[in-house]
Structure formats: C-alpha cells, structure tokens
Design a protein around this motif. Structure first.
Motif, PDB file in Angstrom:
ATOM      1  N   UNK A 165     -38.082   2.870  -5.412  1.00 27.57           N
ATOM      2  CA  UNK A 165     -37.223   1.690  -5.237  1.00 27.57           C
ATOM      3  C   UNK A 165     -36.782   1.561  -3.781  1.00 27.57           C
ATOM      4  N   UNK A 166     -36.968   0.363  -3.214  1.00 30.34           N
ATOM      5  CA  UNK A 166     -36.658   0.168  -1.800  1.00 30.34           C
ATOM      6  C   UNK A 166     -35.216   0.529  -1.439  1.00 30.34           C
ATOM      7  N   UNK A 167     -34.265   0.016  -2.200  1.00 30.12           N
ATOM      8  CA  UNK A 167     -32.859   0.256  -1.863  1.00 30.12           C
ATOM      9  C   UNK A 167     -32.485   1.728  -2.026  1.00 30.12           C
ATOM     10  N   UNK A 168     -33.153   2.400  -2.953  1.00 32.80           N
ATOM     11  CA  UNK A 168     -32.852   3.815  -3.188  1.00 32.80           C
ATOM     12  C   UNK A 168     -33.128   4.680  -1.966  1.00 32.80           C
ATOM     13  N   UNK A 169     -34.188   4.353  -1.223  1.00 30.13           N
ATOM     14  CA  UNK A 169     -34.492   5.188  -0.056  1.00 30.13           C
ATOM     15  C   UNK A 169     -34.005   4.582   1.250  1.00 30.13           C
ATOM     16  N   UNK A 170     -33.986   3.249   1.354  1.00 37.99           N
ATOM     17  CA  UNK A 170     -33.609   2.612   2.617  1.00 37.99           C
ATOM     18  C   UNK A 170     -32.120   2.751   2.901  1.00 37.99           C
ATOM     19  N   UNK A 171     -31.281   2.644   1.867  1.00 40.51           N
ATOM     20  CA  UNK A 171     -29.834   2.719   2.079  1.00 40.51           C
ATOM     21  C   UNK A 171     -29.405   4.099   2.580  1.00 40.51           C
ATOM     22  N   UNK A 172     -29.824   5.198   1.933  1.00 41.44           N
ATOM     23  CA  UNK A 172     -29.445   6.509   2.471  1.00 41.44           C
ATOM     24  C   UNK A 172     -30.032   6.767   3.850  1.00 41.44           C
ATOM     25  N   UNK A 173     -31.255   6.304   4.071  1.00 43.21           N
ATOM     26  CA  UNK A 173     -31.888   6.498   5.380  1.00 43.21           C
ATOM     27  C   UNK A 173     -31.037   5.849   6.472  1.00 43.21           C
ATOM     28  N   UNK A 174     -30.565   4.637   6.215  1.00 46.03           N
ATOM     29  CA  UNK A 174     -29.741   3.913   7.187  1.00 46.03           C
ATOM     30  C   UNK A 174     -28.421   4.647   7.438  1.00 46.03           C
ATOM     31  N   UNK A 175     -27.795   5.125   6.368  1.00 45.72           N
ATOM     32  CA  UNK A 175     -26.507   5.820   6.508  1.00 45.72           C
ATOM     33  C   UNK A 175     -26.659   7.069   7.358  1.00 45.72           C
ATOM     34  N   UNK A 176     -27.640   7.892   7.056  1.00 44.01           N
ATOM     35  CA  UNK A 176     -27.821   9.131   7.814  1.00 44.01           C
ATOM     36  C   UNK A 176     -28.201   8.841   9.265  1.00 44.01           C
ATOM     37  N   UNK A 177     -29.023   7.834   9.490  1.00 46.49           N
ATOM     38  CA  UNK A 177     -29.387   7.489  10.874  1.00 46.49           C
ATOM     39  C   UNK A 177     -28.170   6.992  11.645  1.00 46.49           C
ATOM     40  N   UNK A 178     -27.343   6.172  11.000  1.00 43.93           N
ATOM     41  CA  UNK A 178     -26.143   5.650  11.658  1.00 43.93           C
ATOM     42  C   UNK A 178     -25.146   6.762  11.960  1.00 43.93           C
ATOM     43  N   UNK A 179     -25.154   7.814  11.153  1.00 43.34           N
ATOM     44  CA  UNK A 179     -24.215   8.922  11.356  1.00 43.34           C
ATOM     45  C   UNK A 179     -24.406   9.593  12.707  1.00 43.34           C
ATOM     46  N   UNK A 180     -25.596   9.448  13.298  1.00 42.34           N
ATOM     47  CA  UNK A 180     -25.860  10.053  14.610  1.00 42.34           C
ATOM     48  C   UNK A 180     -24.862   9.594  15.665  1.00 42.34           C
ATOM     49  N   UNK A 181     -24.351   8.378  15.496  1.00 40.94           N
ATOM     50  CA  UNK A 181     -23.458   7.816  16.500  1.00 40.94           C
ATOM     51  C   UNK A 181     -22.017   8.304  16.374  1.00 40.94           C
ATOM     52  N   UNK A 182     -21.725   9.067  15.327  1.00 41.12           N
ATOM     53  CA  UNK A 182     -20.346   9.470  15.066  1.00 41.12           C
ATOM     54  C   UNK A 182     -20.171  10.983  14.970  1.00 41.12           C
TER      55      UNK A 182
END
Length: 246
Positions: free
Chosen positions: A52-69
C-alpha cells in the motif's frame, strides 16, 4: 544537498521557529535522548509487489523529515528480499528499490501492509503464500533491532511467528485473523512492546513513525516533524505497564 533538501531544510527551520522562537530554532538540532546510541538511526522500509502506497510513503517521509530536528544521522532506505529492482505498489506506483535485504544493518525494520482484501492479487497474502518474506523476517529478529509494521503488515509478522503471545494490533478487518494466530490484541493506535511495534489502520503509518521518532530521537524531534508536516499524532500509544523507558 539537492534543491529539494534545501527547501525542506528551510521549512524545517520555519517549523522549529513556530514552536517557540529562538528556542524553537534550537530544537531543530537537538541531541539524541540520553542513553541512545550516538551512531546513525538506520531505518529499512520493506517493499514488495502490492504494498500500500500510504503505508510505506508516510513513514518514509516522517523518518526523512526527522533528519532536520536531530543531530543524529538518520539513514532511511527501501529494501526488498528480492534485492534491487522495481516494485509495483497497490495503486500502480512503481518504486525503485536500490538496496537489498540486510536487516543486520538496520535499527528499525518497518513492514507496510497492502492487498489483504485481495487474496488473489499481489500483496500480503501473496507474500505469505510465497513464504520468502515471512522466513526472512523470522530470521531477522535479533537484539537491538525493532521490528515494526503498519496496518496489515502485522500479518506478515504473524506469518513469521513474531506476534505470537505478543501485544500487537493491525487493520480492524484483520484483527480476528491476528488473534487466531496468537497475537495479543490491544486497542491502541500504536502498540509498543519494545522490539515489536505495530499500528492499526492505513494512515497509522504516520503515527507509528512519529512515535518511533519520539522514542529514538526525542520529543523535540517528533514535535518538529509534526509542525513541518502540519500533522499531529493521533490515537493512543499502548505500552506495557511500568515501561520505565518511555
């Protein structure tokens, strides 16, 4: 840093500032929580045909965004048991997987769901029938690795024997199957049993990833990502009684 990352970094600084002026800007580079490893946080998101697209894309985005914090490096990658190649997701999205299966190089292994209602199509059922992914998941379990799943991805963990007599959750339509296979169902949006973390519902990938960011990188990192994505974590996170580390 490419143009996309430059733009994201600018948004991250803006989000941090919105959290509290100068103090908020400082939060964009908070150290990892006390007692956490100083090395990179390595997240492997497992892909397979019919996922499922949302199942993998949403966590991927969250973890990638965490790099900035956080000042801790965060390495997020898609992996597949079939090695590098192209995966066709549930709605036809084609995703290039550049990395092979290497769970010993991961701190978090995240398994999305997909296709559970379509038994004759690519997805969770096809992976269970094949047996390859469940076998690899069973072999991956080790000290220091957190195995997590979004929605019906939990059923792949169940097929691997990883949820037997363990607190867990999944999509509401798959809950009876999970219970029959020995899972101890809990009613949290996210169920954290230490090295096994599961989430129920298609959009729960956001909440699972935000919880793991909070757990591994700290509350400042999690709230920073929430502000950046304009999304607040929802639902209850179930943890064992007297779970002192949380």
């Amino acid at each position: 840093m490419n143009r996309r990352n430059v733009l994201r970094a600018q948004v991250a600084v803006g989000a941090a500032a919105a959290l509290g002026g100068a103090a908020g800007v400082a939060a964009a580079a908070q150290p990892s929580p006390a007692g956490k490893p100083a090395g990179p946080l390595r997240v492997h998101v497992v892909l397979y045909d019919g996922v499922e697209e949302l199942d993998f894309a949403a966590p991927y985005e969250v973890f990638c965004a965490a790099r900035f914090f956080t000042d801790r490096e965060v390495d997020v990658r898609y992996v597949s048991t079939s090695g590098p190649g192209v995966v066709r997701a549930a709605y036809g999205t084609r995703v290039t997987v550049e990395h092979g299966w290497d769970p010993r190089a991961a701190d978090i292994l995240l398994v999305p769901g997909g296709g559970y209602a379509r038994r004759d199509s690519p997805g969770v059922w096809a992976e269970i029938r094949s047996g390859v992914l469940p076998k690899q998941l069973a072999a991956a379990a080790r000290s220091g690795l957190t195995v997590s799943a979004v929605c019906t991805g939990t059923m792949l963990l169940a097929a691997a024997g990883l949820t037997t007599n363990r607190p867990c959750t999944t999509h509401h339509k798959a809950r009876p199957d999970l219970e029959k296979q020995g899972g101890l169902l809990k009613n949290g949006r996210v169920v954290d049993d230490g090295d096994l973390v599961t989430a129920g519902g298609i959009t729960s990938g956001l909440d699972l990833a935000l919880w793991l960011v909070r757990r591994e990188l700290g509350a400042e990192a999690a709230t920073g990502v929430e502000a950046m994505l304009e999304y607040e974590a929802r639902g209850t996170v179930w943890t064992p009684p007297c779970a002192g580390r949380r």
